[in-house]
Scaffold this motif. Structure first.
Motif, PDB file in Angstrom:
ATOM      1  N   ASN A 147      11.554 -44.826  28.376  1.00 52.53           N
ATOM      2  CA  ASN A 147      13.079 -44.236  28.156  1.00 52.53           C
ATOM      3  C   ASN A 147      11.691 -42.170  27.248  1.00 52.53           C
ATOM      4  O   ASN A 147      11.065 -43.502  26.207  1.00 52.53           O
ATOM      5  CB  ASN A 147      13.825 -43.751  27.411  1.00 52.53           C
ATOM      6  CG  ASN A 147      15.102 -44.315  28.561  1.00 52.53           C
ATOM      7  OD1 ASN A 147      14.871 -43.940  29.368  1.00 52.53           O
ATOM      8  ND2 ASN A 147      16.124 -45.273  27.921  1.00 52.53           N
ATOM      9  N   ARG A 148      11.989 -41.239  27.657  1.00 53.14           N
ATOM     10  CA  ARG A 148      10.965 -40.785  26.523  1.00 53.14           C
ATOM     11  C   ARG A 148      10.683 -40.860  24.806  1.00 53.14           C
ATOM     12  O   ARG A 148      10.445 -41.254  24.022  1.00 53.14           O
ATOM     13  CB  ARG A 148      11.059 -38.840  27.221  1.00 53.14           C
ATOM     14  CG  ARG A 148      10.054 -38.508  26.149  1.00 53.14           C
ATOM     15  CD  ARG A 148      10.046 -36.297  26.752  1.00 53.14           C
ATOM     16  NE  ARG A 148      10.021 -35.174  25.800  1.00 53.14           N
ATOM     17  CZ  ARG A 148       9.784 -34.491  26.306  1.00 53.14           C
ATOM     18  NH1 ARG A 148      10.405 -33.927  27.324  1.00 53.14           N
ATOM     19  NH2 ARG A 148       9.172 -33.628  25.893  1.00 53.14           N
ATOM     20  N   LYS A 189      -1.647 -40.659  25.017  1.00 54.82           N
ATOM     21  CA  LYS A 189      -0.549 -40.632  23.545  1.00 54.82           C
ATOM     22  C   LYS A 189      -0.878 -42.214  23.538  1.00 54.82           C
ATOM     23  O   LYS A 189      -0.591 -42.770  24.234  1.00 54.82           O
ATOM     24  CB  LYS A 189       0.257 -40.482  22.832  1.00 54.82           C
ATOM     25  CG  LYS A 189      -0.053 -38.652  22.640  1.00 54.82           C
ATOM     26  CD  LYS A 189       1.346 -38.501  22.294  1.00 54.82           C
ATOM     27  CE  LYS A 189       2.379 -37.437  22.716  1.00 54.82           C
ATOM     28  NZ  LYS A 189       3.624 -37.265  21.835  1.00 54.82           N
ATOM     29  N   THR A 213      -4.517 -39.956  20.040  1.00 56.47           N
ATOM     30  CA  THR A 213      -3.701 -39.612  21.004  1.00 56.47           C
ATOM     31  C   THR A 213      -5.821 -38.862  21.371  1.00 56.47           C
ATOM     32  O   THR A 213      -6.698 -38.993  21.501  1.00 56.47           O
ATOM     33  CB  THR A 213      -3.716 -38.441  20.336  1.00 56.47           C
ATOM     34  OG1 THR A 213      -4.178 -37.481  19.302  1.00 56.47           O
ATOM     35  CG2 THR A 213      -2.326 -38.777  19.810  1.00 56.47           C
ATOM     36  N   LYS A 245       2.055 -48.840  23.299  1.00 60.59           N
ATOM     37  CA  LYS A 245       3.509 -48.072  24.751  1.00 60.59           C
ATOM     38  C   LYS A 245       2.228 -46.251  24.876  1.00 60.59           C
ATOM     39  O   LYS A 245       1.636 -46.378  24.015  1.00 60.59           O
ATOM     40  CB  LYS A 245       4.725 -46.757  23.752  1.00 60.59           C
ATOM     41  CG  LYS A 245       5.576 -48.573  23.088  1.00 60.59           C
ATOM     42  CD  LYS A 245       6.234 -47.495  22.271  1.00 60.59           C
ATOM     43  CE  LYS A 245       7.585 -48.938  21.887  1.00 60.59           C
ATOM     44  NZ  LYS A 245       8.551 -47.657  20.635  1.00 60.59           N
ATOM     45  N   PHE A 283       9.372 -43.789  22.827  1.00 60.87           N
ATOM     46  CA  PHE A 283       8.169 -43.672  22.844  1.00 60.87           C
ATOM     47  C   PHE A 283       8.144 -43.676  20.511  1.00 60.87           C
ATOM     48  O   PHE A 283       7.067 -44.682  20.094  1.00 60.87           O
ATOM     49  CB  PHE A 283       7.797 -42.798  22.716  1.00 60.87           C
ATOM     50  CG  PHE A 283       5.556 -42.982  22.644  1.00 60.87           C
ATOM     51  CD1 PHE A 283       4.445 -43.327  23.318  1.00 60.87           C
ATOM     52  CD2 PHE A 283       4.953 -42.000  21.526  1.00 60.87           C
ATOM     53  CE1 PHE A 283       3.493 -43.628  23.285  1.00 60.87           C
ATOM     54  CE2 PHE A 283       3.598 -42.265  21.232  1.00 60.87           C
ATOM     55  CZ  PHE A 283       2.952 -42.927  22.133  1.00 60.87           C
ATOM     56  N   VAL A 297       7.045 -35.505  30.674  1.00 64.59           N
ATOM     57  CA  VAL A 297       6.603 -36.373  29.884  1.00 64.59           C
ATOM     58  C   VAL A 297       6.669 -37.933  31.313  1.00 64.59           C
ATOM     59  O   VAL A 297       7.866 -38.437  32.037  1.00 64.59           O
ATOM     60  CB  VAL A 297       6.849 -36.915  29.388  1.00 64.59           C
ATOM     61  CG1 VAL A 297       6.871 -37.614  28.293  1.00 64.59           C
ATOM     62  CG2 VAL A 297       6.745 -35.861  28.087  1.00 64.59           C
ATOM     63  N   SER A 298       5.734 -38.735  31.363  1.00 68.91           N
ATOM     64  CA  SER A 298       6.080 -39.884  31.644  1.00 68.91           C
ATOM     65  C   SER A 298       5.547 -41.308  30.644  1.00 68.91           C
ATOM     66  O   SER A 298       4.413 -41.404  30.202  1.00 68.91           O
ATOM     67  CB  SER A 298       5.405 -40.469  32.579  1.00 68.91           C
ATOM     68  OG  SER A 298       4.922 -41.720  33.159  1.00 68.91           O
ATOM     69  N   THR A 299       6.405 -42.862  30.554  1.00 71.26           N
ATOM     70  CA  THR A 299       6.285 -43.293  29.600  1.00 71.26           C
ATOM     71  C   THR A 299       6.550 -44.584  29.969  1.00 71.26           C
ATOM     72  O   THR A 299       7.209 -45.078  30.507  1.00 71.26           O
ATOM     73  CB  THR A 299       7.476 -42.756  28.013  1.00 71.26           C
ATOM     74  OG1 THR A 299       7.068 -41.427  28.203  1.00 71.26           O
ATOM     75  CG2 THR A 299       7.282 -43.876  26.825  1.00 71.26           C
ATOM     76  N   GLN A 345       2.354 -43.065  26.426  1.00 71.84           N
ATOM     77  CA  GLN A 345       3.043 -42.064  26.827  1.00 71.84           C
ATOM     78  C   GLN A 345       2.035 -40.667  27.363  1.00 71.84           C
ATOM     79  O   GLN A 345       0.829 -40.792  26.342  1.00 71.84           O
ATOM     80  CB  GLN A 345       4.174 -41.243  25.661  1.00 71.84           C
ATOM     81  CG  GLN A 345       4.444 -40.281  26.146  1.00 71.84           C
ATOM     82  CD  GLN A 345       5.845 -39.885  25.367  1.00 71.84           C
ATOM     83  OE1 GLN A 345       5.515 -39.187  24.664  1.00 71.84           O
ATOM     84  NE2 GLN A 345       7.025 -40.264  25.651  1.00 71.84           N
ATOM     85  N   SER A 393       5.453 -48.821  28.678  1.00 70.28           N
ATOM     86  CA  SER A 393       4.961 -50.390  28.004  1.00 70.28           C
ATOM     87  C   SER A 393       3.709 -51.078  28.828  1.00 70.28           C
ATOM     88  O   SER A 393       4.068 -51.195  29.879  1.00 70.28           O
ATOM     89  CB  SER A 393       5.847 -51.205  27.478  1.00 70.28           C
ATOM     90  OG  SER A 393       5.607 -52.844  27.261  1.00 70.28           O
ATOM     91  N   GLU A 430       1.628 -36.656  29.223  1.00 67.79           N
ATOM     92  CA  GLU A 430       2.761 -35.606  28.897  1.00 67.79           C
ATOM     93  C   GLU A 430       1.377 -34.453  30.290  1.00 67.79           C
ATOM     94  O   GLU A 430       0.152 -33.826  29.800  1.00 67.79           O
ATOM     95  CB  GLU A 430       2.626 -34.626  27.667  1.00 67.79           C
ATOM     96  CG  GLU A 430       3.112 -33.028  28.653  1.00 67.79           C
ATOM     97  CD  GLU A 430       3.876 -32.200  26.757  1.00 67.79           C
ATOM     98  OE1 GLU A 430       3.869 -30.736  26.866  1.00 67.79           O
ATOM     99  OE2 GLU A 430       3.442 -32.148  26.342  1.00 67.79           O
TER     100      GLU A 430
END
Length: 707
Positions: free
Chosen positions: A555-556, A613, A628, A531, A559, A256-258, A533, A260, A535
């Protein structure tokens, strides 16, 4: 027996000769002729100031100063009269500096009482000479010129707190620099050693204390006929946040990458200014996402305002690595129609300190805000707050329909003094809140080089202030100016936490782009706290790397937390993000598989690269909404013109930062890729980019020292 005691005995044993009135008259006539000639010579000489760093106040006691002078005794009979003259020179020199410090806030027409008499000691003595009298004449002439009444001009108005008014009505403070400028030469002539001067001390200053709640009128920050001070020059003091490029992540370990979203463009403009000056920009000044997002891309717009932006995803081969692919995520914001745009309540917060005295600073700033006025509606409201050594309002809230009044206030701004930026921000927010429009856009626009050195200067403290203030509905945008002393780190901190955009203005064309062509995206938010995110599917993606956005990582768990601040999107804005992904089974993998850990075969749809997302809030909402969509093999294909040009810009940014992940890719490869992906270029931005890449090929790694 000490020298002093021996001297006293010698003087006591010798009776001074009787006074000779004729000789005294002749000596005085000769001395007056000498200082008149010296004064005329000094008046013809060039008057200037050497370049210095900003003054930092260090006060020196007047009583201590006079006590030092009184301790110097020389064998002379002419004592009392010339000792009194020295006191007068000190007082005049202190008064003469009042109108020289543009950062001061003083009454336009104060009622001054004479200074308290200074007690002279009978045994004090002051030597004199023609040169000393000439110096005193020069000081008196400069003092007379300084206290003459100036032509009437608009004033800075500042309320006087009660605690200030409670202090003495007039307080004279002499700095050590004031000492050296008025009497150091005299002390040296008498063979005495003057106190060591501390460099860059603030000039002598008189402070007047009106009644509580009174309004002080000052011409310290606005003046029509003041002579222009020397241009401010500095070099090598630009400040940027240290950035460590995003590493390659193993999908099986961190899927997972998150982050702003970021719509700032300051990094691109600063990079351009450096290259056009013949030098490569500092590595930490390169934020690749800001380079990519500087350019307009032809993304389809959303149909309705209820879903404020549309998403666009594509997958294509990576230009610098044959074994990887680039995943592009694009967002296009809803573009408000003219009749949909709300009213604007804008406070221009302008830095008029001494560091802004350069052609690419205050003059460019004023021209930039003239352009911004052209993009506003007649019913919008504008206020102006300025700051140097102090801060004040120079234009109360005024309708744009009174444009001539606003322009007149801009035209009269002058630079000088230290930089009380924190106090300026506080007053600007106070003015914006006092004129708050619940149905409009309420925004402070700060224009500065960011060199705050008086009052609150801690970035974390300022960050906390703008974080709290954004809850009131007043947002903050930042426009940066100048090189050599530019505080980009502070600019980014303020803009990111003030729900605003950070831009860097290096030319009038850039001012037009940011404040006229993109005025809607700059001023009118359509979504906040946006934001992203994603996966990644370990069955199809072995590794991935986010290109840029190092300062925007989340951070994950952030989100889904609506308390966590994120980026803002304005009307019609576009945002682009790039991931470099390594397909499962590719020989381009950079991280070896573990030897001692076994895992089950990755699970996931074979036609999906990942699941995207996007979370956002409406401008006036506190709860977020979610969008999504999967990223599939159907998104893969021949890259369009915009995707290839974005890849060229990303490659260039990575090369400027050292090219850790770009292999043999070169500036020549960037030029070839960009030239083949210019597409429609009505404003010439893409052609200019190619020219900048060519400049980078021959640019110096370090700017030569200015002399």
């Amino acid at each position: 027996m000490t020298e002093r005691e021996d001297l006293r005995e010698t003087l006591a044993a010798n009776t001074p000769p009787p006074a000779d009135p004729a000789r005294r008259k002749a000596d005085l006539s000769s001395a007056m002729s000498a200082f008149d000639a010296a004064a005329e010579e000094n008046a013809a000489a060039h008057q200037g100031t050497e370049e210095q760093s900003r003054p930092k106040v260090r006060q020196s006691s007047l009583s201590d100063l006079w006590r030092y002078i009184m301790d110097i005794r020389l064998p002379s009979t002419r004592t009392l009269m010339l000792g009194s003259a020295s006191v007068a020179v000190l007082a005049i020199a202190a008064t003469a500096t009042l109108n020289q410090d543009p950062g001061s806030v003083i009454p336009a027409t104060p009622t001054q009482s004479p200074p308290a008499p200074v007690e002279l000691r009978a045994d004090s003595s002051v030597a004199t000479s023609n040169e000393t009298l000439a110096d005193q004449s020069k000081v008196r002439r400069e003092a007379d010129q300084a206290v003459q009444a100036e032509p009437a001009s608009p004033v800075v108005r500042r309320a006087i707190p009660a605690e200030e008014a409670a202090r003495p009505k007039r307080q004279l403070e002499l700095s050590e620099q004031g000492l050296t400028s008025s009497i150091a030469g005299e002390l040296q002539q008498r063979g005495a050693q003057a106190p060591a001067a501390v460099p860059n001390q603030e000039r002598a200053r008189a402070t007047f204390r009106p009644a509580p709640g009174a309004i002080v009128e000052s011409e310290s920050l606005i003046a029509d006929d003041l002579p222009a001070p020397p241009q401010y020059k500095n070099q090598g003091r630009d400040r940027f946040e240290e950035i460590e490029p995003n590493p390659i992540k193993v999908t099986a370990e961190e899927p997972v990458s998150t982050f702003s979203i970021d719509v700032d463009t300051a990094s691109y403009s600063f990079m351009r200014a450096a290259l056009q000056n013949g030098v490569l920009p500092q590595k930490d000044s390169i934020r690749i996402e800001e380079l990519i997002n500087y350019f307009p891309y032809d993304y389809a717009r959303p149909e309705t305002r209820e879903e404020p932006f549309a998403t666009h995803v594509s997958v294509m081969p990576t230009p610098w690595n044959e074994g990887t692919k680039l995943m592009r995520i694009g967002i296009k914001g809803y573009e408000l129609a003219p009749e949909e745009k709300p009213r604007s309540n804008l406070v221009f917060l302008l830095d008029t300190s001494g560091s802004m005295n350069a052609p690419n600073k205050l003059p460019l700033l004023k021209n930039s805000f003239r352009m911004l006025l052209d993009s506003l509606d007649p019913d919008d409201t504008v206020s102006i707050v300025v700051y140097a050594g102090s801060a004040g309002t120079v234009l109360e809230p005024t309708k744009v329909s009174e444009k001539s009044k606003i322009l007149a206030s801009l035209d009269r701004l002058r630079s000088g003094g230290s930089t009380a930026g924190g106090e300026g921000i506080r007053q600007a927010y106070q003015l914006a809140e006092a004129n708050y429009d619940p149905e409009g856009v309420n925004r402070v626009i700060l224009a500065t080089d960011g060199d705050f050195n008086v009052g609150i200067t801690n970035p974390e403290e300022l960050k906390g202030f703008v974080e709290r203030k954004r809850k009131t509905g007043v947002f903050l945008s930042v426009l940066g100016f100048g090189r050599g002393n530019y505080n980009d780190q502070l600019m980014q901190t303020l803009a990111q936490n003030g729900n605003g955009q950070a831009a860097y203005i290096d030319t009038l064309n850039e001012a037009r782009k940011v404040l006229v062509e993109e005025a809607g995206s700059t001023l009118f938010p359509i979504a906040k706290d946006v934001k992203i995110q994603i996966e990644f599917n370990p069955a199809t993606v072995a590794e991935y790397r986010l290109i840029g956005y190092e300062t925007r990582l989340l951070n994950r768990e952030d989100f889904n937390n609506d308390k966590i601040d994120a980026g803002e999107i304005g009307s019609g804005h576009r945002v682009t993000a790039l991931y470099e992904i390594t397909p499962a089974g590719s020989t381009a993998r950079q991280v070896d598989a573990l030897r001692y850990q076994t895992s089950q075969a990755p699970q996931g749809p074979e036609n999906e690269y990942g699941f995207l997302k996007i979370r956002y809030k409406q401008p006036d909402a506190s709860a977020s909404q979610l969008i999504t969509r999967p990223v599939t093999t159907a998104d893969e294909g021949t890259a369009d013109t915009d995707a290839r040009f974005a890849a060229a810009v990303a490659g260039f940014g990575q090369l400027l930062r050292g090219g850790r992940h770009t292999g043999d890719f070169s500036y020549a490869g960037v030029i070839d890729l960009a030239n083949g992906a210019k597409g429609p270029d009505p404003f010439g931005y893409r052609s200019e980019f190619v020219s900048l890449v060519r400049l980078a090929q021959s640019a110096a790694a370090l700017e030569p020292q200015q002399r």
